[in-house]
Scaffold this motif. Structure first.
Motif, PDB file in Angstrom:
ATOM      1  N   ILE A  24      -0.505  -2.628  -7.952  1.00 35.09           N
ATOM      2  CA  ILE A  24      -1.867  -2.422  -8.449  1.00 35.09           C
ATOM      3  C   ILE A  24      -2.638  -1.622  -7.405  1.00 35.09           C
ATOM      4  CG2 ILE A  24      -3.992  -3.526  -9.226  1.00 35.09           C
ATOM      5  CD1 ILE A  24      -1.615  -4.035 -11.065  1.00 35.09           C
ATOM      6  N   ILE A  25      -3.009  -0.413  -7.762  1.00 33.82           N
ATOM      7  CA  ILE A  25      -3.723   0.465  -6.834  1.00 33.82           C
ATOM      8  C   ILE A  25      -5.223   0.200  -6.951  1.00 33.82           C
ATOM      9  CG2 ILE A  25      -4.083   2.852  -6.107  1.00 33.82           C
ATOM     10  CD1 ILE A  25      -1.158   1.847  -5.955  1.00 33.82           C
ATOM     11  N   GLY A  26      -5.866  -0.067  -5.803  1.00 32.41           N
ATOM     12  CA  GLY A  26      -7.297  -0.360  -5.831  1.00 32.41           C
ATOM     13  C   GLY A  26      -7.567  -1.729  -6.449  1.00 32.41           C
ATOM     14  N   GLN A  27      -8.721  -1.870  -7.108  1.00 36.25           N
ATOM     15  CA  GLN A  27      -9.101  -3.109  -7.801  1.00 36.25           C
ATOM     16  C   GLN A  27      -9.017  -4.336  -6.895  1.00 36.25           C
ATOM     17  OE1 GLN A  27     -10.370  -2.292 -10.461  1.00 36.25           O
ATOM     18  NE2 GLN A  27      -9.124  -1.067 -11.850  1.00 36.25           N
ATOM     19  N   LYS A  28      -9.344  -4.177  -5.593  1.00 39.50           N
ATOM     20  CA  LYS A  28      -9.169  -5.280  -4.654  1.00 39.50           C
ATOM     21  C   LYS A  28     -10.055  -6.480  -4.981  1.00 39.50           C
ATOM     22  CE  LYS A  28      -7.370  -2.619  -0.764  1.00 39.50           C
ATOM     23  NZ  LYS A  28      -7.548  -2.219   0.649  1.00 39.50           N
ATOM     24  N   PRO A 181     -13.460  -1.872 -13.219  1.00 37.47           N
ATOM     25  CA  PRO A 181     -14.059  -0.533 -13.085  1.00 37.47           C
ATOM     26  C   PRO A 181     -13.014   0.576 -13.213  1.00 37.47           C
ATOM     27  CG  PRO A 181     -13.732  -1.478 -10.919  1.00 37.47           C
ATOM     28  CD  PRO A 181     -13.281  -2.524 -11.911  1.00 37.47           C
ATOM     29  N   PHE A 182     -13.493   1.786 -13.471  1.00 40.16           N
ATOM     30  CA  PHE A 182     -12.602   2.945 -13.508  1.00 40.16           C
ATOM     31  C   PHE A 182     -12.227   3.303 -12.070  1.00 40.16           C
ATOM     32  CE2 PHE A 182     -11.141   7.253 -14.288  1.00 40.16           C
ATOM     33  CZ  PHE A 182     -10.516   7.117 -15.520  1.00 40.16           C
ATOM     34  N   PRO A 183     -10.966   3.705 -11.819  1.00 38.72           N
ATOM     35  CA  PRO A 183     -10.532   3.994 -10.445  1.00 38.72           C
ATOM     36  C   PRO A 183     -11.219   5.216  -9.844  1.00 38.72           C
ATOM     37  CG  PRO A 183      -8.815   4.594 -12.016  1.00 38.72           C
ATOM     38  CD  PRO A 183      -9.873   3.862 -12.793  1.00 38.72           C
ATOM     39  N   SER A 184     -11.277   5.229  -8.510  1.00 41.86           N
ATOM     40  CA  SER A 184     -11.806   6.384  -7.779  1.00 41.86           C
ATOM     41  C   SER A 184     -10.737   7.491  -7.745  1.00 41.86           C
ATOM     42  CB  SER A 184     -12.160   5.976  -6.352  1.00 41.86           C
ATOM     43  OG  SER A 184     -10.977   5.632  -5.649  1.00 41.86           O
ATOM     44  N   LEU A 185     -11.094   8.638  -7.158  1.00 39.81           N
ATOM     45  CA  LEU A 185     -10.155   9.763  -7.069  1.00 39.81           C
ATOM     46  C   LEU A 185      -8.892   9.365  -6.301  1.00 39.81           C
ATOM     47  CD1 LEU A 185      -9.425  12.763  -7.489  1.00 39.81           C
ATOM     48  CD2 LEU A 185     -10.710  13.278  -5.405  1.00 39.81           C
ATOM     49  N   GLU A 186      -9.071   8.721  -5.129  1.00 42.16           N
ATOM     50  CA  GLU A 186      -7.913   8.325  -4.314  1.00 42.16           C
ATOM     51  C   GLU A 186      -7.057   7.301  -5.046  1.00 42.16           C
ATOM     52  OE1 GLU A 186      -6.684   9.537  -1.450  1.00 42.16           O
ATOM     53  OE2 GLU A 186      -8.205  11.085  -1.772  1.00 42.16           O
ATOM     54  N   GLU A 187      -7.717   6.351  -5.718  1.00 39.39           N
ATOM     55  CA  GLU A 187      -6.974   5.334  -6.467  1.00 39.39           C
ATOM     56  C   GLU A 187      -6.209   5.968  -7.625  1.00 39.39           C
ATOM     57  OE1 GLU A 187     -10.098   1.661  -5.528  1.00 39.39           O
ATOM     58  OE2 GLU A 187     -10.148   2.705  -7.458  1.00 39.39           O
ATOM     59  N   LYS A 189      -5.000   8.975  -7.703  1.00 35.02           N
ATOM     60  CA  LYS A 189      -3.817   9.629  -7.121  1.00 35.02           C
ATOM     61  C   LYS A 189      -2.705   8.616  -6.879  1.00 35.02           C
ATOM     62  CE  LYS A 189      -6.223  13.425  -4.722  1.00 35.02           C
ATOM     63  NZ  LYS A 189      -6.656  13.917  -3.389  1.00 35.02           N
ATOM     64  N   GLY A 190      -3.088   7.442  -6.375  1.00 36.11           N
ATOM     65  CA  GLY A 190      -2.104   6.391  -6.119  1.00 36.11           C
ATOM     66  C   GLY A 190      -1.444   5.892  -7.392  1.00 36.11           C
ATOM     67  N   ILE A 191      -2.242   5.781  -8.456  1.00 37.11           N
ATOM     68  CA  ILE A 191      -1.700   5.348  -9.746  1.00 37.11           C
ATOM     69  C   ILE A 191      -0.674   6.350 -10.262  1.00 37.11           C
ATOM     70  CG2 ILE A 191      -2.297   4.968 -12.181  1.00 37.11           C
ATOM     71  CD1 ILE A 191      -5.006   3.839 -11.124  1.00 37.11           C
ATOM     72  N   ILE A 192      -0.979   7.634 -10.116  1.00 35.06           N
ATOM     73  CA  ILE A 192      -0.043   8.682 -10.554  1.00 35.06           C
ATOM     74  C   ILE A 192       1.258   8.598  -9.762  1.00 35.06           C
ATOM     75  CG2 ILE A 192       0.335  11.175 -10.697  1.00 35.06           C
ATOM     76  CD1 ILE A 192      -1.613  10.013 -12.791  1.00 35.06           C
ATOM     77  N   ASP A 193       1.150   8.350  -8.446  1.00 38.58           N
ATOM     78  CA  ASP A 193       2.357   8.231  -7.618  1.00 38.58           C
ATOM     79  C   ASP A 193       3.251   7.095  -8.099  1.00 38.58           C
ATOM     80  OD1 ASP A 193       1.960  10.353  -5.946  1.00 38.58           O
ATOM     81  OD2 ASP A 193       0.943   9.206  -4.387  1.00 38.58           O
ATOM     82  N   VAL A 194       2.634   5.958  -8.420  1.00 36.85           N
ATOM     83  CA  VAL A 194       3.411   4.780  -8.828  1.00 36.85           C
ATOM     84  C   VAL A 194       4.003   4.953 -10.221  1.00 36.85           C
ATOM     85  CG1 VAL A 194       3.211   2.329  -9.446  1.00 36.85           C
ATOM     86  CG2 VAL A 194       2.196   3.174  -7.324  1.00 36.85           C
ATOM     87  N   THR A 195       3.216   5.512 -11.142  1.00 40.65           N
ATOM     88  CA  THR A 195       3.644   5.538 -12.542  1.00 40.65           C
ATOM     89  C   THR A 195       4.395   6.801 -12.948  1.00 40.65           C
ATOM     90  OG1 THR A 195       1.477   6.414 -13.179  1.00 40.65           O
ATOM     91  CG2 THR A 195       1.770   4.026 -13.274  1.00 40.65           C
ATOM     92  N   ILE A 196       4.000   7.948 -12.420  1.00 40.02           N
ATOM     93  CA  ILE A 196       4.591   9.220 -12.846  1.00 40.02           C
ATOM     94  C   ILE A 196       5.658   9.710 -11.871  1.00 40.02           C
ATOM     95  CG2 ILE A 196       4.121  11.630 -13.466  1.00 40.02           C
ATOM     96  CD1 ILE A 196       2.906   9.601 -15.400  1.00 40.02           C
ATOM     97  N   ASN A 197       5.388   9.571 -10.580  1.00 41.73           N
ATOM     98  CA  ASN A 197       6.289  10.131  -9.572  1.00 41.73           C
ATOM     99  C   ASN A 197       7.345   9.142  -9.082  1.00 41.73           C
ATOM    100  OD1 ASN A 197       4.771  12.451  -9.787  1.00 41.73           O
ATOM    101  ND2 ASN A 197       3.425  11.923  -8.075  1.00 41.73           N
ATOM    102  N   ASN A 198       7.489   8.012  -9.831  1.00 43.39           N
ATOM    103  CA  ASN A 198       8.555   7.036  -9.557  1.00 43.39           C
ATOM    104  C   ASN A 198       8.550   6.509  -8.119  1.00 43.39           C
ATOM    105  OD1 ASN A 198       9.678   7.100 -12.163  1.00 43.39           O
ATOM    106  ND2 ASN A 198      10.735   9.015 -11.688  1.00 43.39           N
ATOM    107  N   LYS A 199       7.347   6.171  -7.639  1.00 41.93           N
ATOM    108  CA  LYS A 199       7.253   5.592  -6.297  1.00 41.93           C
ATOM    109  C   LYS A 199       7.000   4.084  -6.347  1.00 41.93           C
ATOM    110  CE  LYS A 199       5.760   9.759  -3.849  1.00 41.93           C
ATOM    111  NZ  LYS A 199       4.734  10.366  -2.992  1.00 41.93           N
ATOM    112  N   ALA A 200       7.302   3.485  -7.492  1.00 42.42           N
ATOM    113  CA  ALA A 200       7.106   2.039  -7.646  1.00 42.42           C
ATOM    114  C   ALA A 200       8.050   1.272  -6.716  1.00 42.42           C
ATOM    115  CB  ALA A 200       7.351   1.631  -9.092  1.00 42.42           C
ATOM    116  N   THR A 201       7.595   0.141  -6.196  1.00 43.33           N
ATOM    117  CA  THR A 201       8.409  -0.653  -5.278  1.00 43.33           C
ATOM    118  C   THR A 201       8.786  -1.983  -5.923  1.00 43.33           C
ATOM    119  OG1 THR A 201       6.375  -1.521  -4.303  1.00 43.33           O
ATOM    120  CG2 THR A 201       7.404   0.343  -3.203  1.00 43.33           C
ATOM    121  N   GLN A 202       9.843  -2.580  -5.398  1.00 47.06           N
ATOM    122  CA  GLN A 202      10.297  -3.883  -5.892  1.00 47.06           C
ATOM    123  C   GLN A 202       9.328  -4.963  -5.416  1.00 47.06           C
ATOM    124  OE1 GLN A 202      13.036  -4.313  -7.852  1.00 47.06           O
ATOM    125  NE2 GLN A 202      12.550  -6.490  -8.051  1.00 47.06           N
ATOM    126  N   LEU A 203       8.909  -5.833  -6.351  1.00 43.29           N
ATOM    127  CA  LEU A 203       7.990  -6.911  -5.994  1.00 43.29           C
ATOM    128  C   LEU A 203       8.770  -8.162  -5.608  1.00 43.29           C
ATOM    129  CD1 LEU A 203       5.338  -6.460  -8.833  1.00 43.29           C
ATOM    130  CD2 LEU A 203       5.047  -5.910  -6.420  1.00 43.29           C
TER     131      LEU A 203
END
Length: 327
Positions: A24-28, A181-187, A189-203
């Motif tokens: 989960i990117i952001g939303q702390k 809330p809607f994510p910020s610009l940096e968040e 980017k992080g969401i795209i990395d996890v979902t589109i660019n296959n950078k998801a990690t094992q939980l």
């Protein structure tokens, strides 16, 4: 309750937050408030536009907390039996017809009620007993749900097409209502990395259901001074127009105020928040931190508030300030 116990709990919760942060990117603040609800034993209503990661958050929690997970997609044609289960006719060993209860998706530790306000009020109400009593009654039989049990419901803003307002009795059974809330610009980017660019990690699993219960026992013992407790109770009373110390905004804009469940919610969650901040006792700031999430769905505004554009958050802010001066 000693310093060692506090440190162990704080370390575990921080480890949970870090693990959730992998998916989960952001939303702390949202993650923190959901964890407060879990360790308080309450249900959470998440409101926000589609695609903001509400469903992903619940799935992530089930993995990190090692809890079973079930999802119901609420739609206008969903029936109560689709939620809790139903009796079906089966053949017994003797060849006779007999009734057998087939469990519904509510029988899980974490139940994701997705887009709950797209179902009719009758189906929404099917969750009432489960949320409050952690049981399901079908016919003359009552069945216990898995423990720990928690409903995390998502809803679209009421302005969206095809939504039904949740009944007041059901809203009151949600410990928190959180605005995602809607994510910020940096968040973003992080969401795209996890979902589109296959950078998801094992939980990884951090704790399990038994440890959650142990932490809850400790957190119930967190001391609260009379002054802080009285402040919390005055905040609840100040949502009622007939309370002499209620601010002018309450008297002008609130149709009816929060129930005693709101007081239980604020006091129990403030204890959890205090420990998450590494403190031994509850401070006024802890009451303030949880008050918005515990109250925004528990009092109802009149037509004047809607006409004047007054929000629940503005009224809660005024109540918190006015009662702090009185304390």
């Amino acid at each position: 309750m000693d310093e060692k116990e506090i440190k162990i709990i704080v370390d575990k919760i921080k480890a949970i937050e870090l693990e959730i942060g992998k998916a989960i990117i952001g939303q702390k603040d949202i993650v923190k408030l959901v964890l407060i609800a879990i360790f308080s034993g309450g249900n959470v209503l998440l409101e926000g536009a589609p695609g903001l990661g509400k469903t992903q958050l619940v799935k992530t929690l089930s993995k990190v907390l090692d809890l079973s997970f079930s999802r119901i997609q609420f739609t206008p044609d969903l029936m109560p039996a689709d939620v809790v289960g139903t009796n079906i006719i089966v053949k017994s060993k003797l060849g006779n017809n007999a009734f057998e209860f087939q469990k519904g998706p509510v029988f899980a530790h974490l139940l994701l009620a997705d887009e709950i306000n797209r179902a009719t009020p009758k189906t929404q109400s099917a969750l009432l007993e489960a949320m409050q009593e952690h049981t399901v009654t079908v016919g003359v039989n009552t069945y216990k749900l898995s423990e720990p049990f928690m409903v995390l419901a998502t809803q679209n803003p009421l302005e969206n097409e095809g939504t039904y307002p949740l009944p007041e009795a059901q809203l009151d059974r949600f410990l928190f209502k959180l605005m995602v809330p809607f994510p910020s610009l940096e968040e973003l980017k992080g969401i795209i990395d996890v979902t589109i660019n296959n950078k998801a990690t094992q939980l990884n699993k951090i704790i399990d259901g038994d440890e959650i219960f142990e932490i809850r026992k400790v957190l119930k013992e967190v001391p609260m001074s009379k002054a802080v407790e009285e402040y919390a109770l005055k905040v609840i009373l100040a949502t009622h127009a007939d309370y002499t110390e209620a601010p002018e905004l309450t008297k002008k804009y609130i149709r009816y105020g929060a129930s005693p469940r709101a007081a239980q919610a604020i006091i129990s969650t403030a204890r959890v928040r205090a420990v998450m901040e590494g403190r031994y006792n509850v401070a006024f700031e802890d009451i303030r931190f949880v008050a918005f999430s515990a109250l925004r769905h528990r009092f109802f505004l009149n037509f004047d508030a809607m006409a004047d554009g007054v929000t629940a958050e503005e009224i809660i802010e005024e109540i918190l300030q006015s009662q702090l001066k009185e304390s």
